[in-house]
Scaffold this motif. Structure first.
Motif, mmCIF file in Angstrom:
data_model
loop_
_atom_site.group_PDB
_atom_site.id
_atom_site.type_symbol
_atom_site.label_atom_id
_atom_site.label_comp_id
_atom_site.label_asym_id
_atom_site.label_seq_id
_atom_site.Cartn_x
_atom_site.Cartn_y
_atom_site.Cartn_z
ATOM 1 N N SER B 96 0.147 7.220 0.243
ATOM 2 C CA SER B 96 -0.112 5.781 0.137
ATOM 3 C C SER B 96 -1.221 5.601 -0.886
ATOM 4 C CB SER B 96 -0.580 5.203 1.471
ATOM 5 O OG SER B 96 0.422 5.358 2.422
ATOM 6 N N LEU B 120 -3.915 8.432 -0.307
ATOM 7 C CA LEU B 120 -4.069 9.003 1.044
ATOM 8 C C LEU B 120 -2.778 9.703 1.450
ATOM 9 C CD1 LEU B 120 -5.518 5.863 2.917
ATOM 10 C CD2 LEU B 120 -6.812 7.584 1.664
ATOM 11 N N GLU B 124 -3.709 9.761 6.634
ATOM 12 C CA GLU B 124 -4.749 8.844 6.139
ATOM 13 C C GLU B 124 -5.990 9.581 5.654
ATOM 14 O OE1 GLU B 124 -5.389 5.381 8.451
ATOM 15 O OE2 GLU B 124 -3.264 4.882 8.470
#
Lengths: 141, 138
Positions: B96, B120, B124
């Motif tokens: 992401s 990420l 995350e």
């Protein structure tokens, strides 16, 4: 497969392994597909011929990949998880250019007890014109 | 690059203010994407054998993914690039990517715009940061 560098192998002035690549339109097209960057200046020869550049040019990030290859060959895993790079794109690389990427260790500095190599790097075409110039930092462990 | 999201109605990069946050975009770095990338850049087959994505492939796909949310004016040039590789990314990862306009500077007939980028992984964790500076004709 990718090993950590041994600090003893590097000192101020050490040369990094030179990478020589021949750029072709086929590779530029493949790079466009892989990266998703289909800007016509890279892949549409008729479009590019009508611009001030007079023809297609390679993606800057394609040429920068050669610099990363040099750093990977020199520093292995330390480059992949902790490497830093700062470059300027000085000129365009074109199909059928031969790009030579070279670098050297400018200094080695201790940061929190870990030696870091500060390197300069350059990508030049067959005429000696600088395409990319910059610096990289990588830990030596 | 296999995009998982698409953003529409792109604004011109030239018109975006400092601090503008680009919509997050995600993409998957499949084995076929990595193989194609390695064919393009030549060599470096150790990456496929190791199942690791070359860091410049993550960066290139991040920049392209972000750039789909704005229009780049004709004649614009990628002037400089900073990158930091924070974590190894295995092949097959979903990344992401987000970004923001960090600086704008008028220099002669050029507008210099810097875009900060952060990528990420699916957990995350930040795997890559960077800053791209684009020179846009006034």
């Amino acid at each position: 497969m990718f090993e950590r560098p041994r600090p003893a192998d590097f000192h101020q002035g050490s040369s990094l392994p030179t990478v020589v690549k021949h750029v072709t339109q086929r590779e530029i097209n493949l790079y466009a597909e892989a990266s998703g960057d289909f800007n016509p200046i890279h892949i549409d020869e008729a479009f590019a011929a009508a611009t001030p550049l007079g023809g297609t040019i390679a993606h800057g990030m394609l040429i920068l990949a050669y610099a990363s290859e040099m750093m990977t060959r020199a520093f292995g895993q330390s480059w992949l998880d902790g490497g830093r790079l700062s470059v300027r794109f000085k000129a365009a690389a074109r199909p059928e250019d031969t790009i030579t990427t070279s670098g050297r260790v400018d200094s080695i500095e201790d940061r929190e007890g870990i030696p870091h190599a500060h390197c300069s790097l350059e990508c030049c075409n067959q005429k000696g014109e600088v395409i990319i110039t910059g610096e990289a930092v990588v830990k030596l462990q | 690059m296999e995009n998982k999201e698409n953003n529409s109605s792109p604004a011109s990069l030239k018109d975006l203010p400092i601090g503008y946050q680009f919509p997050s975009v995600s993409y998957e770095l499949t084995e076929s994407v990595v193989a194609k990338y390695l064919s393009a850049v030549g060599g470096q087959q150790d990456f496929l054998k190791s199942g690791i994505v070359p860091p410049l492939a993550i960066a290139a796909c991040a920049i392209t993914a972000l750039s789909q949310s704005f229009a780049v004016p004709p004649g614009s040039i990628h002037a400089s690039q900073e990158l930091e590789f924070l974590k190894i990314v295995p092949v097959g990862s979903t990344i992401s990517c987000g970004g923001r306009i960090a600086h704008r500077l008028e220099r002669g007939r050029l507008n210099l715009m810097s875009i900060e980028i952060s990528a990420l992984n699916q957990d995350e964790e930040e795997v890559l940061t960077g800053k791209a500076t684009i020179a846009i004709p006034s």
